[in-house]
Design an enzyme around this catalytic site. Structure first.
Site, short mmCIF file in Angstrom:
data_model
loop_
_atom_site.label_atom_id
_atom_site.label_comp_id
_atom_site.label_asym_id
_atom_site.label_seq_id
_atom_site.Cartn_x
_atom_site.Cartn_y
_atom_site.Cartn_z
N LYS A 24 8.89 22.93 -23.11
CA LYS A 24 9.51 22.38 -24.31
C LYS A 24 9.41 23.43 -25.42
CE LYS A 24 9.25 17.75 -26.26
NZ LYS A 24 8.23 16.77 -26.63
C1 E4P Z 1 9.53 13.83 -27.46
O1 E4P Z 1 9.95 14.69 -26.75
C2 E4P Z 1 9.26 14.00 -28.91
O2 E4P Z 1 8.28 14.97 -29.11
C3 E4P Z 1 8.86 12.68 -29.49
O3 E4P Z 1 9.80 11.70 -29.06
C4 E4P Z 1 8.75 12.67 -30.99
O4 E4P Z 1 8.54 11.35 -31.44
P1 E4P Z 1 8.04 11.00 -32.93
O5 E4P Z 1 9.11 11.39 -33.89
O6 E4P Z 1 7.82 9.52 -32.90
O7 E4P Z 1 6.78 11.79 -33.15
#
Ligand code: E4P
Length: 236
Positions: A84
């Site tokens: 990622k």
């Molecule tokens: C997933 O890949 C993201 O990092 C995550 O959905 C972020 O979510 P949040 O905005 O609730 O922290």
């Protein structure tokens, strides 16, 4: 639409896997920080034993070489790791380098269709627009999902749109209707998706009616037994 769970909590991942609806997992440094006792490598390795679907492991380096170093390391942990990488100029360069090396990627922190388009062109396998964080600042996050899904379809790009930062069940429905390929869903939202007051009331009603019917059958059988016993006494 595929459903990923948005967590680094092993128990939550096991639960959703047992439900038979788990297609993959997304983690990030904030989600990892909520776990305890295991290193990020250990958590990722454990998750990859639970699912063979994509498991996102996020780099924290902000320079290309650092991202490559961290990503190559994650990619060696298991075949289903997706590195990622945050949307940025260095992130795009890292995505292109990972593609050249055959390492799968998920471009994170996407907040506009143009950012998603760039990530797709750079070779990201997954594009993660953050719906909830846009809603938080009074912008409709689902618009980015719709736009990016259209762009991917119109231009036959190979990337998949992953609706991230999902905050409630309505986001999941809207992402599915918008044509998102994947939604990554927190454990609590999975639970909210299961439950409905009319379902709970229906289960309770069926249970009560079943007990009533069974009691009536038992009562009838007991009365027949008494009548039978009285009949055989009278006949003897
Ligand atoms: C997933 O890949 C993201 O990092 C995550 O959905 C972020 O979510 P949040 O905005 O609730 O922290």
């Amino acid at each position: 639409m595929k459903l990923f769970i948005d967590t680094a909590d092993i128990d939550e991942i096991r639960t959703i896997a047992r439900w038979g609806v788990l297609d993959g997992v997304t983690t990030n440094p904030s989600l990892f920080a909520k776990t305890s006792g295991m290193t990020y490598d250990e958590v990722l390795t454990e998750i990859c034993k639970i699912t063979s679907g994509p498991v996102s492991a996020e780099v924290v380096a902000e320079d290309v070489e650092g991202m490559l170093r961290e990503g190559r390391h994650f990619a060696k942990l298991a075949d289903n790791i997706y590195v990622k990488v945050p949307m940025s100029e260095t992130g795009l360069e890292a995505l292109a380098r990972f593609r050249a090396e055959g390492i799968k990627t998920n471009c994170t922190l996407i907040f506009s269709a143009n950012q998603g388009l760039l990530a797709a062109k750079a070779g990201a396998n997954l594009l993660s627009p953050f719906v909830g964080r846009l809603d938080d600042i009074n912008q409709d996050g689902m618009i980015v999902i719709r736009e990016l899904v259209s762009i991917v379809e119109i231009h036959e790009l190979e990337s998949e749109v992953l609706a991230a930062s999902i905050r409630h069940p309505l986001h999941v429905t809207q992402a599915a209707l918008a044509g998102a390929h994947i939604a990554t869903v927190p454990f609590k939202v999975f639970q909210q998706m299961v439950h409905h007051p009319l379902t709970e009331a229906g289960i309770a009603q069926f249970r009560r009616d079943w007990e009533k019917a069974r009691a009536a059958l038992e009562q009838a059988a007991a009365e027949r037994a008494v009548a039978g016993a009285a009949g055989s006494r009278a006949g003897s």
